[in-house]
Design an enzyme around this catalytic site. Structure first.
Site, mmCIF file in Angstrom:
data_model
loop_
_atom_site.group_PDB
_atom_site.id
_atom_site.type_symbol
_atom_site.label_atom_id
_atom_site.label_comp_id
_atom_site.label_asym_id
_atom_site.label_seq_id
_atom_site.Cartn_x
_atom_site.Cartn_y
_atom_site.Cartn_z
ATOM 1 N N SER A 49 0.822 -1.214 0.000
ATOM 2 C CA SER A 49 0.000 0.000 0.000
ATOM 3 C C SER A 49 0.854 1.260 0.000
ATOM 4 C CB SER A 49 -0.950 0.008 1.206
ATOM 5 O OG SER A 49 -0.220 0.046 2.420
ATOM 6 N N SER A 178 14.532 -6.858 6.473
ATOM 7 C CA SER A 178 14.870 -6.673 7.884
ATOM 8 C C SER A 178 15.139 -5.185 8.103
ATOM 9 C CB SER A 178 16.071 -7.542 8.249
ATOM 10 O OG SER A 178 16.463 -7.368 9.584
ATOM 11 N N TYR A 192 10.995 -3.012 18.269
ATOM 12 C CA TYR A 192 11.240 -3.103 16.822
ATOM 13 C C TYR A 192 12.525 -3.871 16.534
ATOM 14 C CZ TYR A 192 12.089 -1.730 11.993
ATOM 15 O OH TYR A 192 12.333 -1.754 10.637
ATOM 16 N N LYS A 196 13.247 -7.465 14.483
ATOM 17 C CA LYS A 196 14.152 -7.583 13.336
ATOM 18 C C LYS A 196 15.330 -8.505 13.641
ATOM 19 C CE LYS A 196 11.792 -5.152 10.443
ATOM 20 N NZ LYS A 196 11.157 -5.806 9.275
#
Length: 338
Positions: A49, A178, A192, A196
Site C-alpha cells: 500500500s 529486515s 522493533y 528484526k
C-alpha cells in the site's frame, strides 16, 4: 577447501565448480547494469500500500516481472491506484488481498497466485511491517504481540505458504526485509529491534535448511528512509500512549516525548538534509532477483550512509562458518556463507 553453491548442492555434485564459478558475475549489475531484466519472474510482495512495497511492485512489473501486489483491507484507494497504473502502463500486476496476521489469508492468497501461475511462485518478498517505538517498559503485551505477529510471524506465515510449492519446483527465492536495527540497538525503539533480530535469525536458519532444496533466502537490511512508516508509527504510538500507565511512562520523559513528535517536524528536518531515495531498497531487491541462482548474498545492507551492521555481518559469518564447518550442515553453510 572446495565450496559448493546451492545449485551444486541440489545436483549433488561439485564437479563443475571451477568452470561455473569462473563465469559467475559478482552481482546482477555486472551483467544487466542498473536496470536488471526481470522478465519471466513471478513475484509476490506483502505490504504494497505504500513505501518499499509499493515502489517495488511497480519497479518489478516495469522490468518485466509478473507481480502480485498484496495489501490488507481491500478495496482501498491504494489498491485502486496500483491497478490503474498497471492498466495505463500495461503492466502484469495484480492486486490481491492479504493480511499477514491471518494464517487463512496467507494460505488462500498463495493458493490463488499458484492457480494463476499454473505452478509455484518464483520469489516471495516479505515486506509488510510496523514500528511501535518507545521504552521497552512502556510496550504493553498488545503492542508487543502486534509487532511480533506482523514483523516475524507474518514472514513465517508467508514462508510456510510458499515453501511446499518451491520445494516441489526445487527452486525459489525468499527476500525478507529486515533493518540495520536487526543487528544494532537504538534505545527508545521499543521492540522493533527485537522483531528484526528475530527476522535475521529465522532467515539465516531458513537459508541453511533450504539450500539442499535449491531455494535461497536473502536478508535486506535498510537504513532509515523517508516512507509512510513514520506516519503509521505515530498512529500506533498514539494508541499505545492512550492506554499507557503513568507508573510505566514516568521513568522515561524524553523517550516518551519523542513518541509524539511535533506536526511537520520530521518533514522539516528531512527537507534540510539530503533525503535518501526509498527506491534504493526495491532496486537492490531487483538486482538480487536477477542474479543467477546460487550466487546471491545472504545479507544485503542498503543505504547511502555508513552501514554499522556490516562489521557485525562479517563477524557473524565467520562465527557461523567455524561453528558449522565440520558438522552435518557444513555443506549448506558453505553454500549460504561463501
Amino acid at each position: 577447501m572446495t565450496t559448493l553453491n546451492r545449485r551444486q548442492i541440489l545436483a549433488g555434485t561439485g564437479a563443475t565448480l571451477a568452470v561455473s564459478m569462473a563465469s559467475v558475475p559478482a552481482t546482477a549489475a555486472a551483467v544487466t547494469g542498473s536496470s536488471p531484466d526481470l522478465a519471466g519472474k513471478s513475484i509476490l510482495i506483502t505490504g504494497t500500500s505504500s513505501g518499499f512495497g509499493r515502489l517495488g511492485a511497480l519497479m518489478y512489473a516495469r522490468r518485466g516481472a509478473r507481480v502480485f501486489a498484496t495489501m490488507r483491507n481491500l478495496p482501498r484507494p491504494e489498491g485502486a491506484e496500483l491497478e490503474q497504473i498497471a492498466r495505463d502502463e500495461k503492466l502484469d500486476l495484480t492486486v490481491l488481498p492479504l493480511d499477514v496476521l491471518s494464517d487463512a489469508q496467507a494460505a488462500a492468497t498463495v493458493a490463488e497466485v499458484e492457480r494463476r501461475l499454473g505452478g509455484p511462485l518464483d520469489v516471495l518478498v516479505n515486506n509488510a511491517g510496523i514500528v511501535i517505538s518507545g521504552p521497552v517498559e512502556v510496550q504493553d503485551l498488545l503492542a508487543a504481540q502486534l509487532a511480533f505477529d506482523t514483523n516475524v510471524f507474518g514472514y513465517q506465515r508467508m514462508a510456510r505458504a510458499v515453501l511446499p510449492g518451491m520445494r516441489r519446483n526445487k527452486s525459489g527465492l525468499i527476500v525478507n526485509v529486515s533493518s540495520q536495527q536487526g543487528r544494532i540497538i537504538m534505545p527508545g525503539m521499543g521492540l522493533y529491534s527485537a522483531t528484526k533480530f528475530a527476522v535475521e535469525s529465522m532467515s539465516e536458519q531458513l537459508a541453511y535448511e533450504l539450500a539442499p532444496h535449491g531455494i535461497e533466502v536473502v536478508i535486506i537490511q535498510p537504513g532509515g528512509y523517508p516512507t509512510d512508516v513514520g506516519e503509521n508509527r505515530a498512529r500506533y504510538n498514539a494508541a499505545l500512549l492512550a492506554r499507557a500507565e503513568e507508573r510505566h511512562t514516568a521513568g522515561y520523559p524524553a523517550m516518551v516525548a519523542s513518541m509524539t513528535p511535533a506536526p511537520g517536524a520530521g518533514r522539516a528536518s528531512a527537507a534540510a538534509t539530503a533525503r535518501p531515495d526509498p527506491a534504493d531498497v526495491p532496486r537492490a531487491i531487483a538486482e538480487i532477483v536477477a542474479m543467477a541462482p546460487g550466487t546471491r548474498p545472504l545479507r544485503r545492507p542498503v543505504h547511502p550512509a555508513p552501514k554499522p551492521q556490516e562489521a557485525i555481518n562479517r563477524v557473524s559469518a565467520e562465527t557461523q562458518r567455524a561453528l558449522l564447518a565440520n558438522g552435518p550442515h557444513a555443506e549448506a553453510a558453505r553454500a549460504v556463507l561463501d
